[in-house]
Design an enzyme around this catalytic site. Structure first.
Site, PDB file in Angstrom:
ATOM      1  N   VAL A   1       1.173  -0.988   0.172  1.00  0.00           N
ATOM      2  CA  VAL A   1      -0.107   0.044   0.384  1.00  0.00           C
ATOM      3  C   VAL A   1       0.806   1.422  -0.283  1.00  0.00           C
ATOM      4  O   VAL A   1       0.402   2.867  -0.272  1.00  0.00           O
ATOM      5  CB  VAL A   1      -1.181   0.026   1.637  1.00  0.00           C
ATOM      6  CG1 VAL A   1      -1.661  -1.177   1.016  1.00  0.00           C
ATOM      7  CG2 VAL A   1      -0.235  -0.305   2.136  1.00  0.00           C
TER       8      VAL A   1
ATOM      9  N   TYR B   1       3.905   5.899  15.795  1.00  0.00           N
ATOM     10  CA  TYR B   1       2.170   5.198  15.588  1.00  0.00           C
ATOM     11  C   TYR B   1       0.773   5.980  16.348  1.00  0.00           C
ATOM     12  O   TYR B   1       0.094   5.990  15.751  1.00  0.00           O
ATOM     13  CB  TYR B   1       2.022   3.726  17.089  1.00  0.00           C
ATOM     14  CG  TYR B   1       0.666   2.968  16.666  1.00  0.00           C
ATOM     15  CD1 TYR B   1       0.491   3.001  15.128  1.00  0.00           C
ATOM     16  CD2 TYR B   1      -0.336   2.705  17.430  1.00  0.00           C
ATOM     17  CE1 TYR B   1      -0.318   1.834  15.110  1.00  0.00           C
ATOM     18  CE2 TYR B   1      -1.014   2.372  17.174  1.00  0.00           C
ATOM     19  CZ  TYR B   1      -1.396   1.145  15.510  1.00  0.00           C
ATOM     20  OH  TYR B   1      -2.418   0.705  15.355  1.00  0.00           O
TER      21      TYR B   1
END
Length: 252
Positions: A68, A159
């Site tokens: 991706v 994150y």
């Protein structure tokens, strides 16, 4: 009068479909008679196993090996699916990685890999899909966020930043696509029993559970149910929302 979910025969893309929440989502959508294509990057054996299990159950599951982070590869994969199915009804942006460490100890690649996969990957796949949804003036997009996007945790700056970006992306895109009849929402899991959470659960399982009101970690299927709900006709009047599936994480 009870209505079915409306997912039967829908053309669905799920990224990161070989493990955890992604795999559970593939299985649930396929069980609802949707035509599911999932993207995977490395786990070819797991992908083949999932496809074979689906076919044995009479389900429509297709695997496509796609990174991706590669915009061109995403465009080509989406076009392959449209050629096969004629349309895309649902997109689940599930691909994600985690590289936890204290900020001063993070390597450049730890930051780049997380942001490129979690954020740029979501942009790449969604951008390739939305033109097809806009042309039909219909579609459901569900992005995978995390409680980390709103409730910071030690060692998760990269994150948390990526998932905060997903929250903002979800809300902005919902505004952009609402006039075209397309809804955009996100699911924000808490601590779920997946490969990504294994280290955390092995190091301090009791401490983790003590911070969850329900005193247990979640299962991938419990998150997949929320994803499926947002993709179904039951959520036709919901857009721009972040649905937390976290058992009441960090509420005490």
């Amino acid at each position: 009068m009870f209505q079915a979910s409306g997912l039967a025969d829908k053309a669905v893309i799920i990224t990161g479909g070989t493990r955890g929440i992604g795999r559970a989502s593939v299985e649930l959508f396929a069980a609802e008679a949707a035509d599911v294509t999932f993207f995977f990057r490395e786990s070819k054996a797991l992908a083949e196993e999932l496809v074979a299990a689906g076919r044995a159950a009479g389900q429509r599951i297709t695997a496509d090996q796609v990174d991706v982070r590669d915009g061109k590869a995403c465009e080509e994969a989406v076009e392959r699916m449209v050629s096969r199915c004629g349309r895309i009804d649902v997109l689940v942006n599930n691909s994600g990685v985690i590289r936890d460490n204290l900020l001063g100890l993070l390597e450049e690649d730890d930051v780049k890999t997380v942001l490129d996969t979690n954020v740029v990957g979501t942009f790449n796949v969604t951008r390739a899909v939305v033109t097809h949804m806009i042309s039909r003036r219909a579609g459901k997009i569900i992005n995978l966020s995390s409680v980390a996007g709103e409730k910071g945790g030690r060692g998760q700056t990269n994150y948390a930043a990526s998932k905060g970006a997903i929250n903002a992306f979800t809300k902005a895109l919902a505004v952009e696509l609402a006039p075209r009849g397309i809804t955009v929402n996100a699911v924000a899991p808490g601590v779920i029993e997946t490969d990504m959470s294994r280290d955390l659960l092995e190091q301090a399982p009791d401490e983790v559970k003590s911070r969850i009101l329900l005193r247990r970690v979640g299962m991938p299927r419990e998150v997949a149910y929320a994803i499926m709900f947002l993709a179904s006709r039951y959520a036709d009047y919901i857009t721009g929302q972040i649905l937390h599936v976290d058992g009441g994480f960090k509420m005490e």
